[in-house]
Design an enzyme around this catalytic site. Structure first.
Site, PDB file in Angstrom:
ATOM      1  CE1 TYR A   1      78.709 -16.009  -6.635  1.00 31.79           C
ATOM      2  CE2 TYR A   1      79.387 -13.697  -6.849  1.00 31.79           C
ATOM      3  CZ  TYR A   1      79.976 -14.970  -6.893  1.00 31.79           C
ATOM      4  OH  TYR A   1      81.135 -15.312  -7.146  1.00 31.79           O
TER       5      TYR A   1
ATOM      6  CD  GLU B   1      83.675 -13.906  -8.844  1.00 31.59           C
ATOM      7  OE1 GLU B   1      82.772 -13.320  -7.848  1.00 31.59           O
ATOM      8  OE2 GLU B   1      84.755 -13.061  -8.840  1.00 31.59           O
TER       9      GLU B   1
ATOM     10  CD  GLN C   1      85.095 -19.466  -5.857  1.00 30.38           C
ATOM     11  OE1 GLN C   1      86.077 -20.108  -5.609  1.00 30.38           O
ATOM     12  NE2 GLN C   1      85.037 -18.257  -5.296  1.00 30.38           N
TER      13      GLN C   1
ATOM     14  CG  ASN D   1      87.267  -9.868  -8.788  1.00 29.79           C
ATOM     15  OD1 ASN D   1      86.410 -10.449  -9.253  1.00 29.79           O
ATOM     16  ND2 ASN D   1      87.158  -9.751  -7.190  1.00 29.79           N
ATOM     17  CD  GLU D   2      83.185  -8.864  -6.890  1.00 25.67           C
ATOM     18  OE1 GLU D   2      83.312  -8.447  -6.041  1.00 25.67           O
ATOM     19  OE2 GLU D   2      82.251  -9.590  -7.326  1.00 25.67           O
TER      20      GLU D   2
HETATM   21  O1  AHR Z   1      83.165 -15.846  -5.443  1.00 25.98           O
HETATM   22  C1  AHR Z   1      83.395 -15.214  -4.044  1.00 25.98           C
HETATM   23  C2  AHR Z   1      83.612 -13.793  -4.239  1.00 25.98           C
HETATM   24  O2  AHR Z   1      82.588 -13.089  -4.790  1.00 25.98           O
HETATM   25  C3  AHR Z   1      84.710 -13.373  -4.982  1.00 25.98           C
HETATM   26  O3  AHR Z   1      86.043 -13.538  -4.381  1.00 25.98           O
HETATM   27  C4  AHR Z   1      84.625 -12.187  -5.549  1.00 25.98           C
HETATM   28  O4  AHR Z   1      84.880 -11.499  -6.709  1.00 25.98           O
HETATM   29  C5  AHR Z   1      82.877 -11.953  -5.260  1.00 25.98           C
HETATM   30  O5  AHR Z   1      82.420 -10.856  -4.569  1.00 25.98           O
END
Ligand code: AHR
Length: 553
Positions: A296, A350, A400, A224-225
């Site tokens: 985001y 995400e 989430q 992840n990332e």
């Molecule tokens: O969703 C919160 C965090 O945001 C996750 O753990 C990460 O993948 C992202 O930076």
């Protein structure tokens, strides 16, 4: 509050026209037939003969990380709890999720995934170790003395997660640890999940937990990332790790495994280009089903508060959310250079609005913030973008599910409620698996005073449409804070029959749902005769609308 006066907002929203009284004491204003089409200032054209692609049900996916109050206090309350539960999983959450048809859930992270040893979360629950959570050192948990947000009891592990998925009718999507575990641990996790009964030792551990039959987990994230908390790798370093995990002798167990590689930070084109080049050079691109990307949105220049936003905060957030469309387009373009067949798809695993507000329900709920109609708009416009790119986006997971970031639900102890964002998922569920069709939207732009003193500009209306047989679903967001849009809707290639209109808006854009007032922001639904409207609809300001249209045979 520096926001929009409630009286002004309500008056503008409901100005003019005949009112159709609908449940919850609110109303949808209607003007009649021809008068309305003369007044129309916006236009939507649905082109039934121009298909884009099938909207993957997996676009309606979710994300649950061992972070703050997501798993403990959110999903998991434990079998011995007084809180109603099904095998330890919160019943209220299961009931709410079933209504919105969740297709897939990603777990256990996020950043947490690259510190998680899945073996800690299997076997007898009372024998599982307690481990320091990846997020324990976050400044947001400073005031929290102990508890599961800091020290994970591992009560909720692979078996509990898969059972949760089954309860809500979703597929599991597991994120493997690339940063702190070797590839052998990944292979063994596959054995635990997918090896047939009485074959491997791990199938025996699974059977002892009550699940003789394999879980047949298809979706596997490889890290992840990877450019950040997932190991701080360069694309070439990560390509090497990726190959180590997936290129050779991964146990298949008759499951069509779908590996998802860690994608770029935002729209970082170079990451995608270099990762694809490195994998293609060593012939490993064929082991990739999807490329992950995260987006985001936030409005930092306007204070980033979840509730107390002003006009600038409203539009800044929507503009930030809308950027995902150009990011999708640019990453997709780069992917084509190495994947000419367009076999690999995008997995937006995400996405959501990330505000800076303090936890609202409990101090241990890290990154928890409230959800208003503004977050509902973010939800609607983002899902509409995924539909418009149904040929590119194969999965998406809102971040989430509960008590964190773009929460669809809030819970604490025995309390539970859903957010405006949840309602959009419920309204939009009809798009799942339908054929996305090209939809042209035009109308006056929204305008506001931006940070630099100039006027900002953003689209006024936007949306998407999909068709399944005679069912046409048209979803529309009106981004304007103050202006309703009289909109002429034309369906090319079909005739509109019955219409059911569902609208989500709020008396004040600062309204929120809470445990005490769970229905403060709720959609309203009304059946409307097509001739009554003459093809013209009023979309209230700051609203998300669904028109469920039955096409005449
Ligand atoms: O969703 C919160 C965090 O945001 C996750 O753990 C990460 O993948 C992202 O930076």
């Amino acid at each position: 509050m520096p926001g929009i006066p409630r009286r002004q907002f309500v008056q503008t929203a409901l100005a003019g026209g005949v009112s159709l009284i609908v449940p919850h004491g609110r109303s949808v204003p209607l003007l009649r037939g021809r008068v309305r089409s003369l007044l129309a200032d916006s236009h939507i054209e649905v082109l039934l003969d121009e298909p884009i692609g099938t909207i993957a049900p997996e676009v309606y996916g979710h994300f649950t990380e061992h972070l703050g109050g997501v798993i403990y206090d959110g999903v998991w309350v434990g079998e011995g709890s007084k809180v109603p539960n099904i095998g330890g999983v919160r019943t209220a959450l299961v009931d709410a999720m079933r209504l919105i048809k969740p297709s897939v859930v990603r777990w256990p992270g996020g950043c947490f995934a690259d510190s998680y040893d899945w073996r800690d979360g299997v076997g007898p629950r009372d024998k599982r170790p307690v481990r320091t959570n990846f997020w324990a050192g976050d400044a947001g948990l400073k005031q929290v003395a102990g508890g599961p947000a800091k020290y994970d009891p591992n009560e909720f592990g692979t078996t509990e997660f898969v059972r949760f998925c089954r309860l809500i009718g979703a597929e599991p999507y597991l994120a493997a640890n690339v940063r702190t575990l070797p590839a052998t641990a990944f292979n063994q996790w596959l054995e635990y999940c997918n090896s047939p009964p009485a074959t491997t030792s791990w199938s025996g551990v699974r059977a002892a937990a009550g699940d003789r039959n394999p879980y047949q987990v298809r979706y596997w994230g490889v890290g992840n990332e990877a450019w950040g908390c997932g190991g701080n790798f360069t694309p070439e370093e990560y390509a090497e790790e990726y190959r180590r995990f997936v290129a050779w002798s991964v146990p298949q167990f008759d499951v069509d495994l779908a590996f998802i590689a860690s994608g770029p930070n935002g729209g970082d084109i170079e990451w995608t280009r270099r990762l694809f080049a490195a994998l293609a050079e060593r012939g490993s691109l064929d082991r990739m089903w999807g490329l992950s990307m995260h987006h985001y949105c936030s409005a930092p220049d306007a204070g980033a508060d979840a509730i107390a936003f002003d006009e600038r905060g409203w539009y800044d957030l929507l503009v930030s959310a809308d950027r995902i469309e150009s990011i999708i387009a640019s990453i997709w373009e780069v992917m084509r250079q190495a994947d000419r067949q367009r076999r690999i798809k995008l997995v937006v695993d995400e996405w959501g609005a990330w505000h800076t507000s303090a936890p609202i329900v409990d101090p241990s709920h890290l990154f928890e913030s409230q959800s208003t109609i503004r977050d509902a708009l973010v939800t609607g416009l983002t899902l509409d973008i995924f539909h418009r790119h149904a040929d590119k986006v194969a999965m998406a997971n809102v971040a989430q599910l509960i008590n964190c970031i773009h929460s669809l639900c809030f819970s604490h102890g025995d309390k539970f409620c859903v957010t405006p964002a949840y309602h959009v998922f419920a309204m939009y569920a009809a798009h799942q698996g339908a054929q996305s069709v090209r939809t042209l939207v035009s109308g006056p732009q929204a305008s506001w005073l931006a940070k630099d003193g100039k006027r900002g500009a953003f689209w006024g209306l936007n949306g998407s449409a999909s068709r399944r047989g005679r069912e046409l679903t048209l979803t529309v967001t009106n981004a304007s804070l103050t202006e309703a849009r009289e909109t002429e809707v034309v369906v090319r290639g079909g005739t509109v029959g019955a219409i059911r209109m569902t609208t989500l808006t709020a008396s004040s854009v600062h309204d929120v749902n809470s445990f005490d007032q769970p229905d403060a922001v709720m959609p309203i639904t009304a059946d409307i005769a097509a001739r009554e409207l003459n093809g013209v609809y009023r979309f209230p300001p700051a609203s998300v609308t669904k028109l469920a249209i039955t096409l005449d045979a």
